[in-house]
Design an enzyme around this catalytic site. Structure first.
Site, mmCIF file in Angstrom:
data_model
loop_
_atom_site.group_PDB
_atom_site.id
_atom_site.type_symbol
_atom_site.label_atom_id
_atom_site.label_comp_id
_atom_site.label_asym_id
_atom_site.label_seq_id
_atom_site.Cartn_x
_atom_site.Cartn_y
_atom_site.Cartn_z
ATOM 1 N N TYR A 72 -6.660 15.613 -9.347
ATOM 2 C CA TYR A 72 -5.919 14.646 -9.944
ATOM 3 C C TYR A 72 -5.072 15.583 -11.004
ATOM 4 O O TYR A 72 -3.731 14.919 -11.330
ATOM 5 C CB TYR A 72 -7.088 13.616 -10.764
ATOM 6 C CG TYR A 72 -5.920 12.536 -11.673
ATOM 7 C CD1 TYR A 72 -5.775 11.948 -11.360
ATOM 8 C CD2 TYR A 72 -6.070 12.438 -13.410
ATOM 9 C CE1 TYR A 72 -4.939 10.663 -12.327
ATOM 10 C CE2 TYR A 72 -5.475 11.309 -13.977
ATOM 11 C CZ TYR A 72 -5.055 10.638 -13.462
ATOM 12 O OH TYR A 72 -4.536 9.499 -14.403
ATOM 13 N N ASN A 119 3.440 3.027 -10.743
ATOM 14 C CA ASN A 119 1.596 3.271 -11.751
ATOM 15 C C ASN A 119 0.157 3.572 -10.909
ATOM 16 O O ASN A 119 -0.541 4.165 -10.729
ATOM 17 C CB ASN A 119 1.979 1.587 -11.968
ATOM 18 C CG ASN A 119 0.560 1.434 -12.209
ATOM 19 O OD1 ASN A 119 -0.113 2.053 -13.584
ATOM 20 N ND2 ASN A 119 -0.237 1.276 -11.765
ATOM 21 N N THR A 130 -9.991 1.715 -18.403
ATOM 22 C CA THR A 130 -10.091 1.302 -16.980
ATOM 23 C C THR A 130 -10.343 1.825 -15.715
ATOM 24 O O THR A 130 -11.514 2.230 -16.199
ATOM 25 C CB THR A 130 -7.936 1.593 -15.906
ATOM 26 O OG1 THR A 130 -8.269 2.491 -16.436
ATOM 27 C CG2 THR A 130 -7.579 1.288 -17.065
ATOM 28 N N LYS A 136 -0.683 14.755 -11.334
ATOM 29 C CA LYS A 136 -0.160 14.766 -11.896
ATOM 30 C C LYS A 136 1.245 15.213 -12.448
ATOM 31 O O LYS A 136 2.162 15.221 -12.954
ATOM 32 C CB LYS A 136 -0.513 13.560 -12.815
ATOM 33 C CG LYS A 136 -1.421 12.601 -12.784
ATOM 34 C CD LYS A 136 -0.279 11.555 -12.058
ATOM 35 C CE LYS A 136 -1.083 10.390 -11.923
ATOM 36 N NZ LYS A 136 -0.417 8.795 -11.915
ATOM 37 N N ASP A 139 1.121 -1.040 -0.158
ATOM 38 C CA ASP A 139 -0.080 -0.362 -0.387
ATOM 39 C C ASP A 139 0.637 1.321 0.246
ATOM 40 O O ASP A 139 1.686 1.401 0.898
ATOM 41 C CB ASP A 139 -0.391 -0.214 1.377
ATOM 42 C CG ASP A 139 -1.558 1.636 1.508
ATOM 43 O OD1 ASP A 139 -2.189 2.501 0.496
ATOM 44 O OD2 ASP A 139 -3.424 1.273 2.191
HETATM 45 P P1 NAP Z 1 -7.087 1.616 -12.310
HETATM 46 O O1 NAP Z 1 -7.389 0.469 -13.127
HETATM 47 O O2 NAP Z 1 -7.914 2.400 -11.067
HETATM 48 O O3 NAP Z 1 -5.556 0.685 -11.196
HETATM 49 C C1 NAP Z 1 -5.250 1.129 -10.124
HETATM 50 C C2 NAP Z 1 -3.963 0.565 -9.222
HETATM 51 O O4 NAP Z 1 -3.761 1.317 -8.521
HETATM 52 C C3 NAP Z 1 -4.862 -0.500 -9.479
HETATM 53 O O5 NAP Z 1 -4.121 -2.137 -8.939
HETATM 54 C C4 NAP Z 1 -5.115 0.065 -7.091
HETATM 55 O O6 NAP Z 1 -5.566 -0.495 -6.243
HETATM 56 C C5 NAP Z 1 -3.798 0.609 -7.005
HETATM 57 N N1 NAP Z 1 -4.221 1.651 -6.278
HETATM 58 C C6 NAP Z 1 -4.549 2.675 -5.948
HETATM 59 N N2 NAP Z 1 -4.314 3.233 -4.336
HETATM 60 C C7 NAP Z 1 -3.606 2.529 -4.030
HETATM 61 C C8 NAP Z 1 -2.785 2.760 -2.810
HETATM 62 N N3 NAP Z 1 -3.026 3.513 -1.034
HETATM 63 N N4 NAP Z 1 -1.482 1.593 -2.875
HETATM 64 C C9 NAP Z 1 -1.351 0.943 -3.824
HETATM 65 N N5 NAP Z 1 -1.744 0.438 -4.851
HETATM 66 C C10 NAP Z 1 -2.791 1.264 -5.011
HETATM 67 O O7 NAP Z 1 -6.090 2.617 -12.791
HETATM 68 P P2 NAP Z 1 -6.128 2.758 -14.271
HETATM 69 O O8 NAP Z 1 -5.701 3.523 -15.440
HETATM 70 O O9 NAP Z 1 -4.838 1.492 -14.518
HETATM 71 O O10 NAP Z 1 -4.316 4.089 -13.788
HETATM 72 C C11 NAP Z 1 -2.809 3.341 -13.676
HETATM 73 C C12 NAP Z 1 -2.275 4.991 -14.194
HETATM 74 O O11 NAP Z 1 -1.424 5.620 -15.010
HETATM 75 C C13 NAP Z 1 -2.110 5.677 -12.609
HETATM 76 O O12 NAP Z 1 -1.165 6.508 -12.084
HETATM 77 C C14 NAP Z 1 -2.598 6.525 -13.801
HETATM 78 O O13 NAP Z 1 -2.775 7.632 -13.101
HETATM 79 C C15 NAP Z 1 -2.315 6.296 -14.727
HETATM 80 N N6 NAP Z 1 -3.318 6.246 -16.165
HETATM 81 C C16 NAP Z 1 -4.220 6.021 -16.463
HETATM 82 C C17 NAP Z 1 -4.803 6.916 -17.487
HETATM 83 C C18 NAP Z 1 -5.833 6.177 -17.916
HETATM 84 O O14 NAP Z 1 -6.628 6.676 -19.101
HETATM 85 N N7 NAP Z 1 -6.906 5.004 -17.197
HETATM 86 C C19 NAP Z 1 -4.473 8.053 -18.558
HETATM 87 C C20 NAP Z 1 -3.346 8.097 -17.854
HETATM 88 C C21 NAP Z 1 -2.895 7.968 -16.367
HETATM 89 P P3 NAP Z 1 -7.281 -1.557 -6.281
HETATM 90 O O15 NAP Z 1 -7.579 -2.653 -6.865
HETATM 91 O O16 NAP Z 1 -6.702 -2.023 -5.413
HETATM 92 O O17 NAP Z 1 -7.715 0.077 -5.671
#
Ligand code: NAP
Length: 234
Positions: free
Chosen positions: A159, A85, A192, A163, A58
């Site tokens: 958010y 990530n 996601t 970033k 965490d």
């Molecule tokens: P996601 O599916 O919501 O996955 C987020 C992950 O972070 C999950 O495994 C979540 O765990 C974990 N997490 C959250 N809080 C945490 C904590 N305190 N300790 C450990 N793990 C934690 O999001 P995603 O879209 O794959 O995002 C991945 C990265 O890409 C992020 O940094 C996000 O900002 C970035 N990003 C995403 C997008 C997009 O369009 N999706 C665009 C730009 C950047 P749980 O399952 O336990 O909640």
């Protein structure tokens, strides 16, 4: 030193983080805050042929992060690649005029302080690697240049600034850590949980740039922000 390359991906139990773990082609620690979700993701990766191991992690919890570093140290003695990530969105769109201190604190705690907490705990292990790499998952919405010139899907008082803060820290780490390549990755708009699966690209597509930055050659860049097409303006 073994030929094996050791990576750790935070928040790797789903979404882009899972696909980064799946696509790195390394021995990979699957960081997850929930034991069940972490074990399930690790088992799924192993079934797909990935040399994966579960790392309870965490990013908001000091003890959890220290224990994760100890686990990697006891097992491998070093870390070659850290992918920061894990992140939370904290709501979108999210007008600054209605953002709350509690909401901002929660997002910054995960998206910014979490990255610093994990990175600093892993630095002694990264410093034992012959080719250490750190990749911080950023976003196009973090770019002040793009925010000033394009519609990136509404306002974001929490958010996006979190970033942007992360980008600033990425640059400072790159300046300090001359032996480690430290870069920011913009995965694109990916379907996601983070955006209610509204994104355009698949998590595997979003994972590509982080994987590329994790495998940079020795003459590769540091202190930059990139998407799959190239550099992204700050
Ligand atoms: P996601 O599916 O919501 O996955 C987020 C992950 O972070 C999950 O495994 C979540 O765990 C974990 N997490 C959250 N809080 C945490 C904590 N305190 N300790 C450990 N793990 C934690 O999001 P995603 O879209 O794959 O995002 C991945 C990265 O890409 C992020 O940094 C996000 O900002 C970035 N990003 C995403 C997008 C997009 O369009 N999706 C665009 C730009 C950047 P749980 O399952 O336990 O909640």
């Amino acid at each position: 030193m073994s030929e094996q390359t050791i990576a750790l991906v935070t928040g790797a139990n789903k979404g882009i983080g899972y696909e980064i773990a799946a696509g790195l082609g390394m021995t990979v620690g699957v960081g997850a805050r929930d034991p069940r979700r972490g074990e399930e993701a690790t088992a799924k990766l192993q079934a797909a042929g990935v040399d994966a191991f579960f790392v309870p992690l965490d990013v908001t919890d000091d003890e959890s992060v220290v224990a994760a570093a100890r686990l990697v140290e006891e097992r491998f003695g070093r870390l070659d690649v850290l992918v920061n990530n894990a992140a939370i969105a904290g709501g979108w769109p999210d007008a600054p005029s209605t953002a709350t201190p509690e909401g901002i604190r929660a997002v910054v705690e995960t998206n910014v302080i979490g990255v610093v907490r994990v990175t600093n705990a892993m630095l002694p292990l990264l410093n034992r690697s012959p080719r250490p790499r750190i990749v911080n998952l950023s976003s196009h919405v973090a770019s002040l240049t793009l925010q000033s010139t394009q519609d990136l899907g509404g306002v974001s008082g929490t958010y996006s600034p979190s970033k942007t803060f992360l980008n600033a820290i990425t640059v400072q780490y790159a300046k300090e850590l001359e032996n480690i390549k430290v870069n920011g990755a913009c995965p694109g708009y990916v379907a996601t949980d983070l955006n209610g699966f509204q994104g355009r690209d698949t998590p595997a597509e979003g994972a590509r740039i982080a994987i590329r930055l994790a495998k940079l050659p020795d003459d590769g860049p540091t202190g930059g922000l990139f998407d799959h097409a190239g550099p992204v303006p700050w």
